[in-house]
Design an enzyme around this catalytic site. Structure first.
Site, PDB file in Angstrom:
ATOM      1  CG  MET A  59      59.217  54.224  14.172  1.00 36.15           C
ATOM      2  SD  MET A  59      58.053  55.560  14.581  1.00 36.15           S
ATOM      3  CE  MET A  59      56.653  55.150  13.522  1.00 36.15           C
ATOM      4  CG  HIS A  60      59.380  55.768   9.238  1.00 36.27           C
ATOM      5  ND1 HIS A  60      58.011  55.655   9.285  1.00 36.27           N
ATOM      6  CD2 HIS A  60      59.692  56.798  10.075  1.00 36.27           C
ATOM      7  CE1 HIS A  60      57.513  56.580  10.094  1.00 36.27           C
ATOM      8  NE2 HIS A  60      58.515  57.272  10.600  1.00 36.27           N
ATOM      9  CG  ASP A 100      62.068  54.697  17.309  1.00 35.41           C
ATOM     10  OD1 ASP A 100      60.945  55.050  16.868  1.00 35.41           O
ATOM     11  OD2 ASP A 100      63.135  55.049  16.778  1.00 35.41           O
TER      12      ASP A 100
END
Length: 499
Positions: A81-82, A240
């Protein structure tokens, strides 16, 4: 036999699973790639490494696995992520990707609060401004690499870039978009208000799709390099943690997941986005249709245990390292550990806090330190569970996955600290199997993700809380919760001496 592929694009490697229509994993491949850490707090990767290793893994999967290329109907993705992948007008990366565990953006988080306001930000995104999120990274590039930012025409997250390279279609799905800090969670669209306040052209935000949406088929070039048919369907996939939730059956109210990997996650299903946790836990779109999840994070869960092992027992197997841990009593004979060795996220969003051993005694041996580290990680995860319970959620059964699910003593410890039944799954592949389930559902194998979960997910064993130890851990947890407030100032002063 029909097959799908789940691709899990992690921080250190991409893992690919070939799954048949019965939910059995028929072949798996893992391909690693390097981290780029040029400065303290920096964490980057070359997006081309993800593409190269994913294609290499697919080629091996097709060549070595039991499926013929025309028997593999679909692919979907799980991804870290991110992270920020900044693209030019031809959708080529302008720089290395800045990853989720990069912490250079404290100043940008402060800027977001100053310009937007903490409460307004929570009202729009349901999440606080943290260094790991994508928006602060965009602002960092804008301020520190303006020549690159001027060339930027779009941004995506890691798995979205890999999917684009396989299909030629650029998009981001909601579970990852929710982790950018730019998604209006109530409206289900990019926040033009935030873009305007922070002077970001809203056109940089990519098209939004659902996790189960088909996002094309394989480009001929990708088909040639992978050995797959160009008719293979490609589905958007999910973050995820969202895919880990799908792969663990967290698909209805009351279901909760505890995952102990490098970081630790406590994740609980939400049927709506209407609850208010005041930003104390994350609130994201699920990969399941029209669903959400709340999530607390321990930044250094398994990492804390790996760190301790690397320092004091680098040549031992984990079994040797943890031998005898089950003989140590609750409380580790008066030794307490806080797993803040890389900062903390929930409930203390503090990149500067560091870990502690409290109560060290000349009678303590190494195994008591190991036990204390395991307890400290579990206490930190319990902070998130306490937040959920204090906000009215009933949590009596938790699916445990990751490294913490590989040691049965640790599973029993979780049952006692969390005061809940802990369920261990027969096959624990988390995000990868979740991605495969999204592909199976997208291909029409099942009427719902829930029916897919019933076919794919099997329970191995359940660990029930032991009443006497539950009572001990309630008291120990109260002591643990005092350590952060009593060491925060000390760690702030010590930061000057860290190299």
């Amino acid at each position: 036999m029909k097959y799908v592929i789940g691709v899990d694009l992690g921080t250190s490697a991409v893992k690919l699973l070939l799954v048949d229509e019965l939910g059995s994993i028929q072949y798996e491949v893992s391909k690693s790639y390097p981290l780029i850490q040029e400065k303290n707090g920096y964490s980057e990767q070359n997006p081309e490494e993800w593409v190269k290793e994913t294609l290499s893994g697919l080629k091996e999967l097709v060549k070595q696995g039991p499926a013929l290329d025309n028997e593999i109907e679909g692919i979907s993705f799980s991804g870290q992520m991110h992270g920020l992948v900044l693209l030019d007008e031809k959708n080529n990366p302008l720089r290395h990707a800045i990853l989720w565990n990069d912490t250079r953006t404290t100043a940008q988080c402060n800027e977001i609060y100053e310009k937007v306001g903490e409460q307004r930000l929570l009202g729009i995104t349901k999440n606080p401004a943290l260094e790991g999120f994508t928006l602060p990274k965009l602002l960092w590039v804008k301020q520190n690499e303006p020549h690159l930012f001027k060339q930027a025409k779009s941004f995506v997250l890691p798995k979205d870039y890999v999917r684009y390279r396989l299909t030629g279609e650029l998009a981001m799905e909601y579970s990852d978009a929710a982790g950018t800090l730019l998604l209006d969670m109530n409206a289900g669209e990019w926040s033009r208000e935030l873009c305007q306040i922070l002077d970001i052209d809203a056109s940089i935000c990519p098209p939004l799709v659902a996790s189960t949406d088909q996002t094309g088929t394989l480009l001929q070039e990708a088909a040639d390099l992978s050995g797959l048919s160009p008719h293979t369907k490609v589905f958007a996939g999910g973050a995820d943690n969202a895919c880990g939730a799908v792969g663990s059956g967290i698909l209805e109210d009351g279901k909760t997941l505890c995952s102990v990997g490098t970081s630790g996650v406590v994740l609980s299903y939400e049927s709506s986005n209407h609850k208010d946790f005041g930003g104390r836990v994350h609130y994201f779109n699920h990969a399941a249709p029209e669903a959400y999840y709340t999530m607390g994070v321990t930044l250094a869960a398994g990492y804390s245990l790996n760190w301790f092992k690397d320092v004091f027992a680098s040549n031992e197997s984990f079994e040797q390292f943890a031998y005898g841990v089950e003989n140590v009593p609750a409380g580790s004979n008066g030794l307490l550990f806080t797993p803040y060795v890389a900062g903390e996220r929930t409930p203390h969003a503090d990149a500067g806090i560091r870990g502690s051993f409290i109560g060290m005694d000349r009678m303590h041996s190494r195994i008591e330190f190991v036990h204390a580290v395991m307890e400290g990680i579990t206490f930190s995860l319990n902070e998130s569970i306490e937040i959920f319970r204090n906000n009215g959620k009933q949590i009596d059964t938790i699916i445990s996955t990751g490294g913490g699910a590989k040691n049965e003593y640790w599973l029993q410890m979780q049952a006692n600290v969390f005061n809940a039944n802990i369920v261990k799954l027969s096959s624990e592949q988390g995000p990868g199997i979740g991605a495969a389930m999204l592909a199976a559902y997208g291909c029409g194998w099942f009427a719902s993700l829930q029916s897919c979960a019933e076919a794919f997910i099997k329970v191995d064993r359940t660990f029930e809380p032991e009443k006497e130890k539950v009572e001990e851990y309630i008291q120990l947890f109260k002591i643990y919760q005092q350590v952060y407030t009593q060491t925060a100032s000390l760690n702030e002063q010590l930061a000057h001496y860290r190299k």
